[in-house]
Every structure is written in structure tokens, then in C-alpha cells.
Design a protein around this motif. Structure first.
Motif, PDB file in Angstrom:
ATOM      1  N   ALA A 181      -0.596  -8.245  -5.579  1.00 53.48           N
ATOM      2  CA  ALA A 181       0.337  -7.220  -5.112  1.00 53.48           C
ATOM      3  C   ALA A 181       0.142  -5.948  -5.910  1.00 53.48           C
ATOM      4  CB  ALA A 181       1.779  -7.701  -5.254  1.00 53.48           C
ATOM      5  N   LEU A 182      -0.147  -4.849  -5.217  1.00 51.51           N
ATOM      6  CA  LEU A 182      -0.178  -3.520  -5.821  1.00 51.51           C
ATOM      7  C   LEU A 182       1.178  -2.883  -5.553  1.00 51.51           C
ATOM      8  CD1 LEU A 182      -3.220  -4.203  -5.668  1.00 51.51           C
ATOM      9  CD2 LEU A 182      -3.648  -1.793  -5.172  1.00 51.51           C
ATOM     10  N   VAL A 183       1.983  -2.719  -6.596  1.00 49.63           N
ATOM     11  CA  VAL A 183       3.357  -2.247  -6.429  1.00 49.63           C
ATOM     12  C   VAL A 183       3.470  -0.791  -6.885  1.00 49.63           C
ATOM     13  CG1 VAL A 183       4.397  -4.532  -6.562  1.00 49.63           C
ATOM     14  CG2 VAL A 183       4.049  -3.236  -8.652  1.00 49.63           C
ATOM     15  N   HIS A 184       4.040   0.036  -6.022  1.00 50.32           N
ATOM     16  CA  HIS A 184       4.243   1.453  -6.320  1.00 50.32           C
ATOM     17  C   HIS A 184       5.545   1.623  -7.093  1.00 50.32           C
ATOM     18  CE1 HIS A 184       1.447   3.423  -3.133  1.00 50.32           C
ATOM     19  NE2 HIS A 184       0.989   2.233  -3.467  1.00 50.32           N
ATOM     20  N   LEU A 185       5.434   2.183  -8.284  1.00 51.37           N
ATOM     21  CA  LEU A 185       6.587   2.368  -9.168  1.00 51.37           C
ATOM     22  C   LEU A 185       6.932   3.857  -9.248  1.00 51.37           C
ATOM     23  CD1 LEU A 185       5.579  -0.059 -12.067  1.00 51.37           C
ATOM     24  CD2 LEU A 185       6.883  -0.574  -9.988  1.00 51.37           C
ATOM     25  N   GLY A 186       7.363   4.294 -10.419  1.00 48.18           N
ATOM     26  CA  GLY A 186       7.629   5.702 -10.685  1.00 48.18           C
ATOM     27  C   GLY A 186       9.084   6.079 -10.736  1.00 48.18           C
TER      28      GLY A 186
END
Length: 260
Positions: A181-186
Motif C-alpha cells: 500500500a502506497l499511502v498519501h499522507l501530509g
């Protein structure tokens, strides 16, 4: 082959390589320093340039574009790269704006990538909401992607896209086995909208990953922009406090081999 090679180029931009395929997510290749307007009084400055220049990435089979209307997911240099890719997969509204060889998907619809001699890839769109409830007409459409191909050991490769934590993104837990899983944070925020967030914090990503239970979690979209309001050190601490979530932080610009 059961693994992939990931190169985190910066922000949301990742080169995915396996079995001869070369796939790029959200191309952002402009240099640092410029301020980008996102609409409705919001803007942000790019603080860090890409680890690789666009002309150093090499040939691309497909671009997975979570959305086309924000400069931190598709900037000028990234937009110039799109015609060189065999296929661009994005939202329906984004495909209409981009034209050409762009393919638009709605949540849970899919398309297939095919090349002679390579394993076929089924690409499904997964739900995203790039802001608080009822913000869709303001922030626009975004999408995540699930990639499935023969030989995956643990499940699909899932890219969350720019999203907050909400019921739609939680659907993935009940519909897909996820390997990587590539999870977008920020924890994206803007002064004009106060405490409202437009992407997940690391704590929210931990909650999501506990439901989805991927084999490996790779955070992206957490550095390099002024509007990414959760510092990387804070994001790392949130994952450190969740030893049950198998996180892998990539060195930006360094190719890394992982299982799927």
C-alpha cells in the motif's frame, strides 16, 4: 516475479517497475521555489525538487494520475511527460480535460493494461475524497488505484491517492486483499480553511492500515510542499507507535525492491 521495485521521486511521484512494466504515479518534476494556486484562495510553494528529472526517468508504460487539477500531483513538467506514456489513467473528469490517450475511471471500475510478453495488469479505481464532507464540488475528483496481476503473493498493489479517512476509502478493507500500500499522507491544510484537512495524517493512515492489513505500507506525499502540514518526523513517530503496521520508509531517489 512476486516483487516490485519502487523509486520514490518525491511528493506523490513513484516509479513502479516489475516484470518489464514501468508505471509512474502523479508526475511532479518542476524544480523547487514556485508557488502554485489550487483555487478558492488556496496556494502552496514547492520546497523540494524531484530526485530525478523527467528526462531521466526513461520510458513509461502508464501514468496513474490521482487528479490533474492540483500542481502537487501534476505540475508543468509532469504534464509535458504525459504524451510520452502509452496510457494515462485518471478520473473521468480528468480524462475529459486531458483528452488524448487518457482513460477515466469511476470508483470500482477498471481497465486492463496489456503488452505482448508481459503479465496483464487489472487497474481498478478506488474511492477518494480529497477534503471534508460535501467538499467535492470545490476540491474536485480524485481517485486511488489498485493494481492486480498474476503471481502476486500477498495481494494487490494499492495507491490511496489524495484522500481523507472516510467510509469510501475504508471499503478497500472489505473488497481487496492488499499486499503493498502506497499511502498519501501530509495532513494537508491551508490558512484560508483553518483546521480542515485534505489528506490523511499518519495517525489516520495507521487506522486505515489496521483495517486493510497490507503486507507492507509505504508512505508518500508527506514532504516537499508548504501545505503538507504534518512534518515527516511526526509522521514517523505515529508509525513508530504502531508496531503492528508494517511500514517501510523509502530513501527518496533510491530504487527499493519489495514484495507484493
Amino acid at each position: 516475479m512476486t516483487g516490485v521495485r519502487l523509486t520514490h521521486i518525491g511528493g506523490p511521484t513513484v516509479l513502479i517497475e516489475f516484470d518489464g512494466w514501468r508505471i509512474l504515479t502523479d508526475p511532479t518534476f518542476d524544480p523547487a521555489g514556485r508557488r502554485y494556486a489550487f483555487g478558492w484562495g488556496t496556494s502552496s510553494r514547492k520546497l523540494t525538487g524531484p530526485a530525478l528529472a523527467a528526462d531521466a526517468v526513461g520510458p513509461i508504460d502508464a501514468v496513474l494520475l490521482s487528479h490533474d487539477h492540483h500542481g502537487d500531483n501534476l505540475d508543468d513538467a509532469g504534464r509535458k511527460l504525459l504524451p510520452s506514456a502509452r496510457t494515462v489513467i485518471t478520473t473521468e473528469s480528468g480524462a475529459a480535460r486531458l483528452g488524448g490517450h487518457a482513460v477515466g475511471l469511476t470508483p470500482w471500475s477498471s481497465t486492463r493494461l496489456v503488452r505482448p510478453g508481459l503479465p496483464a495488469i487489472d487497474v481498478s479505481a478506488t474511492p477518494c475524497r480529497h477534503g471534508p464532507p460535501l467538499s467535492g464540488p470545490i476540491v474536485g475528483e480524485a481517485t486511488g488505484f489498485a493494481l492486480a496481476w498474476e503471481g502476486q503473493r500477498h495481494g494487490a498493489l494499492w495507491i490511496t491517492g489524495d484522500t481523507v479517512l472516510y467510509g469510501g476509502v475504508r471499503e478497500v478493507a472489505g473488497r481487496l486483499p492488499v499486499g503493498l500500500a502506497l499511502v498519501h499522507l501530509g495532513g494537508v491544510r491551508f490558512p484560508v480553511t483553518g483546521p480542515v484537512r485534505y489528506t490523511m495524517t499518519a495517525r489516520e493512515a495507521v487506522e486505515l492500515c489496521r483495517a486493510v492489513r497490507p503486507h507492507t505500507v509505504v508512505p508518500v506525499h508527506y514532504e516537499g510542499w508548504q501545505h503538507f502540514r504534518q512534518p515527516p518526523s511526526n509522521a514517523r513517530r505515529a508509525f513508530d507507535r504502531a508496531p503492528d503496521v508494517p511500514v517501510r520508509w523509502l530513501d527518496i531517489g533510491a530504487p527499493t525492491d519489495l514484495e507484493t
